[in-house]
Enzyme design. Structure first.
Site, PDB file in Angstrom:
ATOM      1  CB  SER A  65      20.028  43.668   1.049  1.00  0.00           C
ATOM      2  OG  SER A  65      21.154  44.433   0.746  1.00  0.00           O
ATOM      3  CE  LYS A  68      21.258  45.678  -2.091  1.00  0.00           C
ATOM      4  NZ  LYS A  68      22.480  45.099  -1.533  1.00  0.00           N
ATOM      5  CE1 TYR A 193      20.377  50.304  -2.469  1.00  0.00           C
ATOM      6  CE2 TYR A 193      21.578  51.540  -0.813  1.00  0.00           C
ATOM      7  CZ  TYR A 193      21.276  50.342  -1.420  1.00  0.00           C
ATOM      8  OH  TYR A 193      21.852  49.178  -0.979  1.00  0.00           O
ATOM      9  CE1 TYR A 245      23.704  41.236   1.573  1.00  0.00           C
ATOM     10  CE2 TYR A 245      23.456  39.802   3.461  1.00  0.00           C
ATOM     11  CZ  TYR A 245      23.162  40.980   2.800  1.00  0.00           C
ATOM     12  OH  TYR A 245      22.330  41.895   3.374  1.00  0.00           O
ATOM     13  CB  VAL A 263      22.799  44.736   6.903  1.00  0.00           C
ATOM     14  CG1 VAL A 263      23.803  44.170   5.931  1.00  0.00           C
ATOM     15  CG2 VAL A 263      22.271  46.083   6.459  1.00  0.00           C
TER      16      VAL A 263
HETATM   17  N1  GLU Z   1      21.220  49.767   2.943  1.00  0.00           N
HETATM   18  C1  GLU Z   1      22.248  48.783   3.037  1.00  0.00           C
HETATM   19  C2  GLU Z   1      23.486  49.205   2.291  1.00  0.00           C
HETATM   20  O1  GLU Z   1      23.411  49.672   1.201  1.00  0.00           O
HETATM   21  C3  GLU Z   1      21.748  47.478   2.533  1.00  0.00           C
HETATM   22  C4  GLU Z   1      22.765  46.414   2.644  1.00  0.00           C
HETATM   23  C5  GLU Z   1      22.216  45.062   2.954  1.00  0.00           C
HETATM   24  O2  GLU Z   1      21.185  44.902   3.592  1.00  0.00           O
HETATM   25  O3  GLU Z   1      22.897  44.124   2.536  1.00  0.00           O
HETATM   26  O4  GLU Z   1      24.571  49.100   2.769  1.00  0.00           O
END
Ligand code: GLU
Length: 309
Positions: A65, A68, A193, A245, A263
């Site tokens: 994430s 992002k 993604y 989060y 994650v």
């Molecule tokens: N690739 C992970 C997903 O989409 C990223 C989630 C994360 O790191 O919070 O579930």
């Protein structure tokens, strides 16, 4: 600056390392389950030097994430805020990162922010490029410039592992396609993604990315601008309100540093006016944040008075 405190960083790692026992590595992406849950590493970059405090600071891990933040910056550079924020909102959700609930309960159906999966997928969809390869190359080049590391690429095994198991993310994309937030081929977007999330770095790279954000988009040599300061400001604001989060509020109180976790156990921190922090600790709490990584950032913030509040 902080480099003189290298030994203190080591001490802080020792103090909080026990918290790695309180978390679990992510296994919903099968390839992430192999991570060593006792790892804890940090690197700090202040424009001159990188101070690292654990032997594992060269260990590589995927952005997940944390990517992002970078796709948001690139999409804003590609299109400007008006278009990007017509597809994704600016508000925290209080829900888990992969939740679908607000897509249905809010009208019009639009992901609430770019740090949750739905919002990140909507943002990734906006990255310019004629093919997945071209989009990925543009993103990789951006990450290479931010980190000053030309060898950064993505881990194809982790990307494949996520692509094959990403049915929840697929359902978010289908939902948004139905509601006109996303157009085009769902599998192509998932391909991009999952590769974006599998971009591989170490703590030093992450600290330099944090530094670029901390300095409002200036490159390490300070002679070129990688990102315009307004975009860096937007990105850092999201890091404060949604970067950790649905624990972002508590994190803002306890740590007070714009940060984004993934994650894989990575956390990037951007301390305004010139300090980037990269942390890796794959043992996660139930919200998806590195347990010991957050404790370490809390200790670093308290000791050096880094909270922005
Ligand atoms: N690739 C992970 C997903 O989409 C990223 C989630 C994360 O790191 O919070 O579930």
């Amino acid at each position: 600056m902080l480099c003189q405190y290298k030994n203190e960083l080591k001490e802080m790692i020792e103090e909080v390392k026990g918290f790695t026992n309180q978390g679990k590595v992510a296994d919903y992406i099968p390839a992430l389950a192999d991570a060593n849950s006792s790892t804890l590493a940090v690197a700090i970059f202040n424009g001159n030097d990188t101070c690292f405090s654990a032997g594992q600071s060269n260990e590589r891990f995927t952005l997940q994430s944390i990517s992002k933040v970078l796709t948001l910056a690139l999409a804003l550079m590609d299109h400007g805020g008006e278009l990007v924020f017509s597809k994704v909102g600016m508000e925290p959700t209080g829900d888990p990162f992969n939740s679908i609930i607000k897509l249905e309960s809010h009208a019009p159906s639009k992901p609430l922010n770019p740090m949750i999966n739905a919002g990140a997928l909507a943002v990734s969809h906006l990255i310019k490029g004629a093919s997945t390869e071209e989009k990925l190359e543009r993103l990789l080049n951006f990450v290479r410039r931010l980190s000053g590391n030309d060898s950064i690429t993505y881990n194809s095994e982790v990307a494949k592992s996520e692509f094959e198991t990403a049915d929840l993310n697929r359902s978010l994309v289908y939902f948004m396609k139905q509601h006109g937030v996303i157009t085009g081929n769902v599998e192509d977007l998932l391909d991009f993604y999952t590769k974006q999330c599998a971009i591989e770095v170490d703590c030093h790279d992450l600290a330099k990315i944090g530094y670029a954000l901390a300095t409002d988009g200036a490159a390490m040599n300070q002679e070129e601008e990688i990102m315009n300061p307004y975009i860096a400001r937007i990105v850092k604001t999201f890091m404060v309100t949604c970067g950790m989060y649905n624990a972002s509020g508590e994190f803002a109180i306890k740590v007070g540093i714009p940060a984004k976790s993934g994650v894989s156990g990575g956390i990037v921190g951007a301390v305004p006016n010139g300090m980037g922090i990269g942390i890796y600790g794959p043992a996660l709490d139930e919200k998806g944040n590195s347990v010991a990584g957050m404790k370490l950032l809390e200790a670093i913030s308290a000791r050096y008075r880094l909270s922005i509040f």
